[in-house]
Design a protein around this motif. Structure first.
Motif, PDB file in Angstrom:
ATOM      1  N   PHE A  15      10.616 -36.565 -43.267  1.00  0.00           N
ATOM      2  CA  PHE A  15      11.605 -37.407 -42.583  1.00  0.00           C
ATOM      3  C   PHE A  15      11.206 -37.628 -41.123  1.00  0.00           C
ATOM      4  CE2 PHE A  15      14.391 -36.251 -46.131  1.00  0.00           C
ATOM      5  CZ  PHE A  15      15.040 -37.459 -46.377  1.00  0.00           C
ATOM      6  N   CYS A  16      10.699 -36.583 -40.476  1.00  0.00           N
ATOM      7  CA  CYS A  16      10.274 -36.707 -39.079  1.00  0.00           C
ATOM      8  C   CYS A  16       9.082 -37.659 -38.945  1.00  0.00           C
ATOM      9  CB  CYS A  16       9.928 -35.337 -38.504  1.00  0.00           C
ATOM     10  SG  CYS A  16      11.352 -34.263 -38.276  1.00  0.00           S
ATOM     11  N   ALA A  17       8.118 -37.542 -39.852  1.00  0.00           N
ATOM     12  CA  ALA A  17       6.953 -38.424 -39.817  1.00  0.00           C
ATOM     13  C   ALA A  17       7.379 -39.871 -40.028  1.00  0.00           C
ATOM     14  CB  ALA A  17       5.943 -38.003 -40.881  1.00  0.00           C
ATOM     15  N   ALA A  18       8.257 -40.099 -40.991  1.00  0.00           N
ATOM     16  CA  ALA A  18       8.763 -41.459 -41.235  1.00  0.00           C
ATOM     17  C   ALA A  18       9.553 -41.952 -40.024  1.00  0.00           C
ATOM     18  CB  ALA A  18       9.626 -41.490 -42.489  1.00  0.00           C
ATOM     19  N   GLY A  19      10.296 -41.072 -39.401  1.00  0.00           N
ATOM     20  CA  GLY A  19      11.075 -41.443 -38.216  1.00  0.00           C
ATOM     21  C   GLY A  19      10.200 -41.921 -37.073  1.00  0.00           C
ATOM     22  N   ARG A  20       9.015 -41.326 -36.929  1.00  0.00           N
ATOM     23  CA  ARG A  20       8.093 -41.782 -35.883  1.00  0.00           C
ATOM     24  C   ARG A  20       7.633 -43.213 -36.157  1.00  0.00           C
ATOM     25  NH1 ARG A  20       6.330 -36.336 -36.547  1.00  0.00           N
ATOM     26  NH2 ARG A  20       4.515 -36.938 -37.786  1.00  0.00           N
ATOM     27  N   ILE A  21       7.404 -43.529 -37.418  1.00  0.00           N
ATOM     28  CA  ILE A  21       6.978 -44.884 -37.769  1.00  0.00           C
ATOM     29  C   ILE A  21       8.135 -45.865 -37.595  1.00  0.00           C
ATOM     30  CG2 ILE A  21       6.164 -46.368 -39.645  1.00  0.00           C
ATOM     31  CD1 ILE A  21       4.566 -43.928 -40.661  1.00  0.00           C
ATOM     32  N   VAL A  22       9.334 -45.469 -38.013  1.00  0.00           N
ATOM     33  CA  VAL A  22      10.509 -46.338 -37.847  1.00  0.00           C
ATOM     34  C   VAL A  22      10.712 -46.651 -36.367  1.00  0.00           C
ATOM     35  CG1 VAL A  22      13.031 -46.426 -38.043  1.00  0.00           C
ATOM     36  CG2 VAL A  22      11.650 -45.655 -39.988  1.00  0.00           C
ATOM     37  N   GLU A  23      10.607 -45.642 -35.526  1.00  0.00           N
ATOM     38  CA  GLU A  23      10.766 -45.880 -34.088  1.00  0.00           C
ATOM     39  C   GLU A  23       9.677 -46.811 -33.565  1.00  0.00           C
ATOM     40  OE1 GLU A  23      12.207 -46.142 -30.368  1.00  0.00           O
ATOM     41  OE2 GLU A  23      13.232 -45.432 -32.167  1.00  0.00           O
ATOM     42  N   ALA A  24       8.438 -46.639 -34.026  1.00  0.00           N
ATOM     43  CA  ALA A  24       7.350 -47.523 -33.605  1.00  0.00           C
ATOM     44  C   ALA A  24       7.605 -48.960 -34.075  1.00  0.00           C
ATOM     45  CB  ALA A  24       6.019 -47.020 -34.154  1.00  0.00           C
ATOM     46  N   MET A  25       8.159 -49.118 -35.271  1.00  0.00           N
ATOM     47  CA  MET A  25       8.509 -50.459 -35.757  1.00  0.00           C
ATOM     48  C   MET A  25       9.588 -51.086 -34.882  1.00  0.00           C
ATOM     49  SD  MET A  25       6.731 -51.573 -38.318  1.00  0.00           S
ATOM     50  CE  MET A  25       7.785 -52.928 -38.853  1.00  0.00           C
ATOM     51  N   ARG A  26      10.556 -50.298 -34.477  1.00  0.00           N
ATOM     52  CA  ARG A  26      11.624 -50.820 -33.620  1.00  0.00           C
ATOM     53  C   ARG A  26      11.093 -51.220 -32.243  1.00  0.00           C
ATOM     54  NH1 ARG A  26      16.069 -46.635 -35.925  1.00  0.00           N
ATOM     55  NH2 ARG A  26      16.690 -47.965 -37.667  1.00  0.00           N
ATOM     56  N   VAL A  27      10.175 -50.428 -31.713  1.00  0.00           N
ATOM     57  CA  VAL A  27       9.557 -50.764 -30.428  1.00  0.00           C
ATOM     58  C   VAL A  27       8.782 -52.078 -30.553  1.00  0.00           C
ATOM     59  CG1 VAL A  27       7.758 -50.062 -28.797  1.00  0.00           C
ATOM     60  CG2 VAL A  27       9.482 -48.408 -29.545  1.00  0.00           C
ATOM     61  N   LEU A  28       8.008 -52.227 -31.635  1.00  0.00           N
ATOM     62  CA  LEU A  28       7.266 -53.470 -31.851  1.00  0.00           C
ATOM     63  C   LEU A  28       8.218 -54.661 -31.955  1.00  0.00           C
ATOM     64  CD1 LEU A  28       4.620 -52.272 -34.450  1.00  0.00           C
ATOM     65  CD2 LEU A  28       4.154 -53.133 -32.158  1.00  0.00           C
ATOM     66  N   SER A  29       9.300 -54.475 -32.648  1.00  0.00           N
ATOM     67  CA  SER A  29      10.276 -55.553 -32.812  1.00  0.00           C
ATOM     68  C   SER A  29      10.902 -55.940 -31.473  1.00  0.00           C
ATOM     69  CB  SER A  29      11.358 -55.117 -33.802  1.00  0.00           C
ATOM     70  OG  SER A  29      12.269 -56.153 -34.024  1.00  0.00           O
ATOM     71  N   ARG A  30      11.223 -54.939 -30.645  1.00  0.00           N
ATOM     72  CA  ARG A  30      11.782 -55.225 -29.315  1.00  0.00           C
ATOM     73  C   ARG A  30      10.766 -55.944 -28.436  1.00  0.00           C
ATOM     74  NH1 ARG A  30      13.036 -49.846 -29.410  1.00  0.00           N
ATOM     75  NH2 ARG A  30      15.037 -49.430 -30.360  1.00  0.00           N
ATOM     76  N   GLN A  31       9.513 -55.506 -28.503  1.00  0.00           N
ATOM     77  CA  GLN A  31       8.463 -56.156 -27.716  1.00  0.00           C
ATOM     78  C   GLN A  31       8.304 -57.605 -28.135  1.00  0.00           C
ATOM     79  OE1 GLN A  31       5.103 -53.638 -28.472  1.00  0.00           O
ATOM     80  NE2 GLN A  31       5.591 -52.244 -26.794  1.00  0.00           N
ATOM     81  N   LYS A  32       8.372 -57.850 -29.412  1.00  0.00           N
ATOM     82  CA  LYS A  32       8.296 -59.211 -29.920  1.00  0.00           C
ATOM     83  C   LYS A  32       9.479 -60.022 -29.411  1.00  0.00           C
ATOM     84  CE  LYS A  32       7.844 -61.691 -34.205  1.00  0.00           C
ATOM     85  NZ  LYS A  32       9.172 -62.234 -34.335  1.00  0.00           N
ATOM     86  N   SER A  33      10.634 -59.382 -29.287  1.00  0.00           N
ATOM     87  CA  SER A  33      11.839 -60.050 -28.796  1.00  0.00           C
ATOM     88  C   SER A  33      11.644 -60.510 -27.351  1.00  0.00           C
ATOM     89  CB  SER A  33      13.038 -59.108 -28.882  1.00  0.00           C
ATOM     90  OG  SER A  33      14.179 -59.710 -28.346  1.00  0.00           O
ATOM     91  N   ASN A  34      10.930 -59.727 -26.571  1.00  0.00           N
ATOM     92  CA  ASN A  34      10.686 -60.102 -25.172  1.00  0.00           C
ATOM     93  C   ASN A  34       9.836 -61.366 -25.077  1.00  0.00           C
ATOM     94  OD1 ASN A  34      12.158 -57.940 -24.237  1.00  0.00           O
ATOM     95  ND2 ASN A  34      10.380 -56.606 -24.094  1.00  0.00           N
ATOM     96  N   HIS A  35       8.986 -61.606 -26.096  1.00  0.00           N
ATOM     97  CA  HIS A  35       8.141 -62.798 -26.104  1.00  0.00           C
ATOM     98  C   HIS A  35       8.820 -63.976 -26.797  1.00  0.00           C
ATOM     99  CE1 HIS A  35       4.882 -60.477 -24.493  1.00  0.00           C
ATOM    100  NE2 HIS A  35       4.990 -59.615 -25.462  1.00  0.00           N
ATOM    101  N   ASN A  36       9.845 -63.692 -27.584  1.00  0.00           N
ATOM    102  CA  ASN A  36      10.535 -64.727 -28.352  1.00  0.00           C
ATOM    103  C   ASN A  36      12.021 -64.654 -28.002  1.00  0.00           C
ATOM    104  OD1 ASN A  36      11.412 -66.551 -30.217  1.00  0.00           O
ATOM    105  ND2 ASN A  36      10.907 -65.329 -32.010  1.00  0.00           N
ATOM    106  N   HIS A  37      12.414 -65.272 -26.927  1.00  0.00           N
ATOM    107  CA  HIS A  37      13.760 -65.107 -26.370  1.00  0.00           C
ATOM    108  C   HIS A  37      14.869 -65.664 -27.232  1.00  0.00           C
ATOM    109  CE1 HIS A  37      12.062 -63.485 -22.746  1.00  0.00           C
ATOM    110  NE2 HIS A  37      11.226 -64.501 -22.688  1.00  0.00           N
ATOM    111  N   ASN A  38      14.558 -66.449 -28.243  1.00  0.00           N
ATOM    112  CA  ASN A  38      15.617 -67.023 -29.061  1.00  0.00           C
ATOM    113  C   ASN A  38      16.029 -66.121 -30.227  1.00  0.00           C
ATOM    114  OD1 ASN A  38      13.323 -67.301 -30.554  1.00  0.00           O
ATOM    115  ND2 ASN A  38      13.647 -69.443 -31.118  1.00  0.00           N
TER     116      ASN A  38
END
Length: 165
Positions: free
Chosen positions: A28-51
């Motif tokens: 669960f902890c290992a999967a949680g690290r990947i989930v958090e990394a996916m969320r960070v990537l998604s937020r970063q993408k949001s900064n480039h795609n303001h809509n």
């Protein structure tokens, strides 16, 4: 494999396993690290795609695409077919995590053209010290955290992901 002569005992044991057994905390902890990394990537993408305000929360979607065992059935021949069938639920431009047994990365070209895609292989650096035999379980746990989950109908992995959700 276990076989019980009485069908009622068979169902009882299957329900017990489904409802009472769980994966180790390490997974669960290992999967949680990947989930958090996916969320960070998604937020970063949001900064480039303001809509796309949904990505401000780190939203990602997930797929379980079973190819090797089921490819012969001919259910899905291209990733474009998958995209066309889910584009209303998973809009183009979304961040997606794909759990798969497909060995050829080119098979996902149509999805890569339309989504911001990631696979377990993109996060192996977060799995140091984890037995590679557990990678399939980690894939299950990660795809279970996607906002929208699209799975393979005949797959027990997909069935378990739906149970985890």
């Amino acid at each position: 494999a276990l076989f019980f002569q009485d069908w009622r005992t068979d169902l009882l044991v299957k329900r017990y396993v489904r409802d009472r057994l769980r994966y180790k905390d390490e997974l669960f902890c290992a999967a949680g690290r990947i989930v958090e990394a996916m969320r960070v990537l998604s937020r970063q993408k949001s900064n480039h795609n303001h809509n796309n305000k949904e990505n401000d929360n780190g939203v990602f979607h997930s797929f379980h695409i079973r190819r090797n065992d089921f490819a012969w059935i001919g259910l899905v021949n291209t990733s474009l077919q998958i995209f066309e069938s889910v584009q209303n639920e998973v809009p183009p431009g979304s961040t997606v995590y794909i759990a798969t047994d497909e060995k050829n990365p080119d098979w996902f070209a149509a999805m890569k053209d339309r989504y911001h895609t990631r696979f377990l292989s993109d996060f192996v650096h977060l799995l140091r010290g984890v037995d590679p035999n557990h990678y399939g379980v980690i894939d299950q746990l990660v795809v279970a955290r996607g906002k929208v989950f699209v799975g393979a109908f005949y797959s027990t992995v997909t069935s378990h992901v739906n149970h985890l959700r």
